[in-house]
Write an enzyme that holds these catalytic residues in place. Structure first.
Site, PDB file in Angstrom:
ATOM      1  N   LYS A  24     -12.371   1.146   9.506  1.00  0.00           N
ATOM      2  CA  LYS A  24     -13.354   0.064   9.317  1.00  0.00           C
ATOM      3  C   LYS A  24     -13.506  -0.311   7.846  1.00  0.00           C
ATOM      4  O   LYS A  24     -13.620  -1.476   7.515  1.00  0.00           O
ATOM      5  CB  LYS A  24     -14.751   0.494   9.796  1.00  0.00           C
ATOM      6  CG  LYS A  24     -14.881   0.854  11.233  1.00  0.00           C
ATOM      7  CD  LYS A  24     -16.329   1.173  11.577  1.00  0.00           C
ATOM      8  CE  LYS A  24     -16.933   2.329  10.805  1.00  0.00           C
ATOM      9  NZ  LYS A  24     -16.386   3.652  11.101  1.00  0.00           N
ATOM     10  N   ARG A  99     -25.066   1.000  14.395  1.00  0.00           N
ATOM     11  CA  ARG A  99     -24.514   2.204  15.014  1.00  0.00           C
ATOM     12  C   ARG A  99     -25.340   2.667  16.195  1.00  0.00           C
ATOM     13  O   ARG A  99     -24.976   3.649  16.846  1.00  0.00           O
ATOM     14  CB  ARG A  99     -24.482   3.329  13.990  1.00  0.00           C
ATOM     15  CG  ARG A  99     -23.111   3.558  13.334  1.00  0.00           C
ATOM     16  CD  ARG A  99     -23.345   4.508  12.196  1.00  0.00           C
ATOM     17  NE  ARG A  99     -22.281   5.381  11.859  1.00  0.00           N
ATOM     18  CZ  ARG A  99     -21.526   5.243  10.768  1.00  0.00           C
ATOM     19  NH1 ARG A  99     -21.651   4.220   9.990  1.00  0.00           N
ATOM     20  NH2 ARG A  99     -20.635   6.165  10.480  1.00  0.00           N
ATOM     21  N   ARG A 138      -8.382  12.408   3.846  1.00  0.00           N
ATOM     22  CA  ARG A 138      -9.077  11.365   3.091  1.00  0.00           C
ATOM     23  C   ARG A 138      -9.846  11.961   1.909  1.00  0.00           C
ATOM     24  O   ARG A 138     -10.400  13.039   2.001  1.00  0.00           O
ATOM     25  CB  ARG A 138     -10.041  10.663   4.051  1.00  0.00           C
ATOM     26  CG  ARG A 138     -10.739   9.492   3.468  1.00  0.00           C
ATOM     27  CD  ARG A 138     -11.305   8.653   4.553  1.00  0.00           C
ATOM     28  NE  ARG A 138     -12.614   9.130   4.995  1.00  0.00           N
ATOM     29  CZ  ARG A 138     -13.421   8.402   5.757  1.00  0.00           C
ATOM     30  NH1 ARG A 138     -13.042   7.208   6.180  1.00  0.00           N
ATOM     31  NH2 ARG A 138     -14.585   8.868   6.120  1.00  0.00           N
ATOM     32  N   ARG A 188     -14.952  14.250   1.082  1.00  0.00           N
ATOM     33  CA  ARG A 188     -16.353  14.014   1.445  1.00  0.00           C
ATOM     34  C   ARG A 188     -16.841  15.216   2.235  1.00  0.00           C
ATOM     35  O   ARG A 188     -16.124  15.714   3.101  1.00  0.00           O
ATOM     36  CB  ARG A 188     -16.449  12.772   2.332  1.00  0.00           C
ATOM     37  CG  ARG A 188     -16.574  11.491   1.565  1.00  0.00           C
ATOM     38  CD  ARG A 188     -16.496  10.268   2.429  1.00  0.00           C
ATOM     39  NE  ARG A 188     -17.336  10.277   3.621  1.00  0.00           N
ATOM     40  CZ  ARG A 188     -17.503   9.224   4.416  1.00  0.00           C
ATOM     41  NH1 ARG A 188     -16.900   8.089   4.135  1.00  0.00           N
ATOM     42  NH2 ARG A 188     -18.260   9.294   5.487  1.00  0.00           N
ATOM     43  N   ARG A 199     -19.464  14.048  14.016  1.00  0.00           N
ATOM     44  CA  ARG A 199     -19.548  12.591  13.840  1.00  0.00           C
ATOM     45  C   ARG A 199     -18.891  11.873  15.020  1.00  0.00           C
ATOM     46  O   ARG A 199     -19.341  10.807  15.443  1.00  0.00           O
ATOM     47  CB  ARG A 199     -18.897  12.180  12.512  1.00  0.00           C
ATOM     48  CG  ARG A 199     -19.750  12.619  11.315  1.00  0.00           C
ATOM     49  CD  ARG A 199     -18.967  12.586  10.033  1.00  0.00           C
ATOM     50  NE  ARG A 199     -18.604  11.235   9.611  1.00  0.00           N
ATOM     51  CZ  ARG A 199     -17.578  10.967   8.820  1.00  0.00           C
ATOM     52  NH1 ARG A 199     -16.787  11.931   8.380  1.00  0.00           N
ATOM     53  NH2 ARG A 199     -17.323   9.731   8.488  1.00  0.00           N
TER      54      ARG A 199
END
Ligand code: AMP
Length: 241
Positions: A24, A99, A138, A188, A199
């Protein structure tokens, strides 16, 4: 009914929905640039607030670290404030928001106040195995906050730039520096495998129901989020015509 201010006519609001790691962020940046809209990422705004140590950031930090959603009213306040900024005068690509159903209803209300509505919702779909693989690679730049997919992480230039040379020798792997600013790239906290699983669960339980909600309003398009970034961008654009 109150007249719509001229400045609000023709604003475009496009929502990108997807599980964490579906792409996204990358796609919303491209789309916003292509359409001349602002990219409004609630995750980026929250991370900025955490970095700046604002009261909002301090309140949100723990829930983010755990992979849980931040409260709807906090998020809606943040979005309301940001949509008023000059950068969003033409409209926005909404990344990571809404969300929850309450947020989607809140967004409709916010937009209705200025005579606007959501133009289209595009769901970017990637299977869970691929998501876990992507997120574990990531990194985010500690200095400028930009997110780097694993494929974008580059080796430092030779000889290393002063910023890179100044990195603590033990804290960061030498190959992991931000291609934009030379800052240290770190994982992260919420990209760690156990938090990623949380998540994904949160996405399934709280966000995925939005797909049916938007489909019922005939606003939903779905694209396959696997493979090449440019190809996915083209698919997203096709959903908007
Ligand atoms: P993201 O970068 O979009 O994956 O967001 C990172 C984290 O910020 C999420 O796991 C949540 O804790 C929080 N967050 C971002 N956007 C929202 C939202 N719309 N509603 C609630 N929490 C959010």
């Amino acid at each position: 009914m109150a007249a719509i201010p001229a400045s609000d006519r023709g604003r475009r609001f496009v929502v990108l929905i997807g599980a964490p790691g579906a792409g996204k962020g990358t796609q919303s940046a491209r789309l916003a640039e292509a359409l001349g809209l602002c990219k409004l990422s609630t995750g980026d705004l929250l991370r900025e607030a955490v970095r700046a140590g604002t009261p909002l950031g301090r309140a949100a930090e723990e829930r983010m670290r755990q992979g849980l959603l931040v409260e709807d009213d906090v998020i809606l306040g943040l979005v309301r404030e940001h949509l008023r900024t000059p950068g969003c005068a033409g409209g926005a690509v909404l990344d990571g928001f809404p969300r929850t159903l309450a947020q989607a209803e809140g967004l409709d209300e916010l937009l209705a106040e200025v005579g606007q509505s959501v133009e289209r919702v595009v769901s970017i779909e990637v299977d869970e195995e691929e998501i876990v693989r992507r997120l574990s690679g990531r990194r985010i730049c500690e200095r400028c906050g930009r997110v780097r997919e694993s494929a974008e992480i580059v080796a430092p230039p030779e000889p290393p730039s002063p910023q890179v040379a100044a990195l603590p020798a033990d804290g960061v792997a030498a190959a992991e520096v931000c291609p934009s600013c030379g800052g240290p790239l770190v994982q992260r906290a919420d990209d760690r495998p156990e938090t990623v699983r949380r998540r994904l669960e949160v996405f399934r339980e709280q966000t995925a129901p939005l797909l049916a909600w938007y489909a019922q309003k005939s606003l939903l398009g779905r694209v396959d989020g696997g493979g090449d970034v440019a190809r996915i961008h083209a698919l997203v654009r096709r959903e908007l015509t």
